[in-house]
Each structure stands twice: as structure tokens, then as C-alpha cells.
Design a protein around this motif. Structure first.
Motif, short mmCIF file in Angstrom:
data_model
loop_
_atom_site.label_atom_id
_atom_site.label_comp_id
_atom_site.label_asym_id
_atom_site.label_seq_id
_atom_site.Cartn_x
_atom_site.Cartn_y
_atom_site.Cartn_z
N LEU A 155 16.42 40.31 5.00
CA LEU A 155 17.62 40.14 5.82
C LEU A 155 18.45 38.97 5.34
O LEU A 155 19.68 39.02 5.36
CB LEU A 155 17.22 39.96 7.29
CG LEU A 155 16.75 41.22 8.01
CD1 LEU A 155 16.06 40.85 9.32
CD2 LEU A 155 17.92 42.17 8.26
N ALA A 156 17.80 37.90 4.91
CA ALA A 156 18.52 36.72 4.42
C ALA A 156 19.32 37.02 3.15
O ALA A 156 20.29 36.33 2.86
CB ALA A 156 17.55 35.58 4.18
N LYS A 157 18.92 38.04 2.42
CA LYS A 157 19.62 38.40 1.17
C LYS A 157 20.84 39.28 1.41
O LYS A 157 21.64 39.47 0.51
CB LYS A 157 18.65 39.10 0.22
CG LYS A 157 17.60 38.16 -0.33
CD LYS A 157 16.64 38.88 -1.25
CE LYS A 157 15.56 37.91 -1.74
NZ LYS A 157 14.55 38.59 -2.54
N ILE A 158 20.97 39.83 2.61
CA ILE A 158 22.15 40.64 2.93
C ILE A 158 23.31 39.69 3.19
O ILE A 158 23.22 38.83 4.07
CB ILE A 158 21.89 41.54 4.16
CG1 ILE A 158 20.77 42.53 3.86
CG2 ILE A 158 23.18 42.28 4.56
CD1 ILE A 158 20.36 43.36 5.06
N PRO A 159 24.39 39.83 2.44
CA PRO A 159 25.53 38.91 2.65
C PRO A 159 26.05 39.05 4.08
O PRO A 159 26.09 40.15 4.62
CB PRO A 159 26.58 39.39 1.64
CG PRO A 159 25.86 40.27 0.69
CD PRO A 159 24.66 40.81 1.39
N PRO A 160 26.43 37.94 4.68
CA PRO A 160 26.94 38.02 6.05
C PRO A 160 28.24 38.81 6.09
O PRO A 160 28.97 38.88 5.10
CB PRO A 160 27.17 36.56 6.45
CG PRO A 160 27.21 35.80 5.18
CD PRO A 160 26.45 36.59 4.15
N ALA A 161 28.52 39.43 7.21
CA ALA A 161 29.80 40.09 7.39
C ALA A 161 30.89 39.02 7.29
O ALA A 161 30.63 37.85 7.57
CB ALA A 161 29.84 40.80 8.74
#
Length: 186
Positions: A155-161
């Protein structure tokens, strides 16, 4: 004058010696900003206070600016009122009462995040770890805690919106912030 009880969640302070914000100084800063009944919880950037200002974004922006002026670095801040914090705790999709605090986390978002933002993640790959999306919050069930969590890492690797700030707290802190904001005169 009507006041409301709030929690301020500072993102990424006092982690591994970086972005040091002593809690006594944070309490003083909040008091200087005109807030009442100021308190802090732990050393990880959790503060509670009352304010007559009824705008969470405005409160967060003022605190971000004050932290930068006082400490010389920027910090993202989320401010949430007692009613919202209580709703997050009350609508937890996991059996919080039967779990240890280290097994359950909430990631608070500055803006709503849609499930499509997390669609690239194959959640079944991380079982028994799970997540559920709530109102500006992501609930994480991590049986072995966050330190060993492959799901939290993914989850931490998913770029924030765009423009979305996120900060996580374990369940013990979630519950304590509800308690502390309830205890503040409103």
C-alpha cells in the motif's frame, strides 16, 4: 462562544530522529494559535485541543504554517473533530474488540479516496492481511503487526491520489484520540 474538540495528526514527525517536534513545544504552539484545552498523546505527533474555528482545513493549514515557522521544516497535518474520530472507530469493519491494538490500523486521508485508486492491488495475495476503505480512512487488519506487513508495504508503494495526504495510527491511538477529544469541553 461555541468550541469543538479536535485532534491534529502530524505526519512523519519524530520518526528515527527526523523532523523532531517536542510535544511540549507542540502544546505551546497550539496554545499560541489560540486553542484551548491542549494536550498531546505519545511522541508521534498526536495533539488534541478545542477551538471556536469550525473548519478542519483551516486549522490544519494554520498549524502546518506555524510548525514550519517554528521548527524550520514542513509537516502535513490532518485535523479531525471528535464526531469524525468517533465515527471511524464505530464503523470499523474488523472485530476491533477481539484484536490487539497492533493488529489494527487506520490510515486517515485528507480527501476521500475511491476504491479504484487501490484497484491495482491484488488483496488476495496478502491474506490473511486485509484492508477496507471507509470515509477518508483505510482500515488495515495486520495479524502480525505493521512492521512485518507485506500488505502495508504494498500500500505504501501506491502513489497517493493527487493532493491527498495520508497518515496512519494503530488502533490503540485511534481509540485514545476518541477518548481524549470526548473529554475536552465542547
Amino acid at each position: 462562544m461555541t468550541t469543538k474538540a479536535y485532534a491534529a495528526l502530524l505526519r512523519g514527525v519524530n520518526v528515527s530522529g527526523h523532523k523532531k517536534v517536542p510535544m511540549a513545544e507542540l502544546r505551546a504552539l497550539l496554545t499560541e494559535l489560540g486553542h484551548g484545552d491542549v494536550g498531546t498523546y505519545l511522541q508521534s505527533g498526536n495533539a488534541v485541543f478545542t477551538s471556536a474555528v469550525d473548519d478542519e482545513r483551516e486549522l490544519a493549514a494554520r498549524l502546518e504554517q506555524a510548525v514550519e515557522e517554528r521548527f524550520g521544516f514542513g509537516v502535513d497535518v490532518l485535523v479531525r473533530d471528535h464526531a469524525y474520530l468517533r465515527a471511524v472507530a464505530d464503523t470499523c469493519p474488523f472485530p476491533a474488540a477481539s484484536l490487539e491494538g497492533r493488529q489494527l490500523h487506520v490510515t486517515y486521508f485528507s480527501e476521500p479516496v475511491t476504491s479504484s485508486h487501490l484497484a491495482s492491488l491484488d488483496a488476495t495475495r496478502y491474506l490473511p492481511e486485509e484492508f477496507r476503505l471507509g470515509d477518508r480512512a483505510l482500515y488495515l487488519y495486520l495479524p502480525d503487526g505493521i512492521g512485518r506487513s507485506k500488505l502495508a508495504e504494498a500500500l505504501a508503494k501506491i502513489p497517493p491520489a493527487d493532493g491527498v495526504v495520508a497518515t496512519s495510527r494503530n488502533w490503540n491511538t485511534v481509540v485514545k484520540l476518541v477518548e481524549l477529544t470526548r473529554a475536552r469541553p465542547a
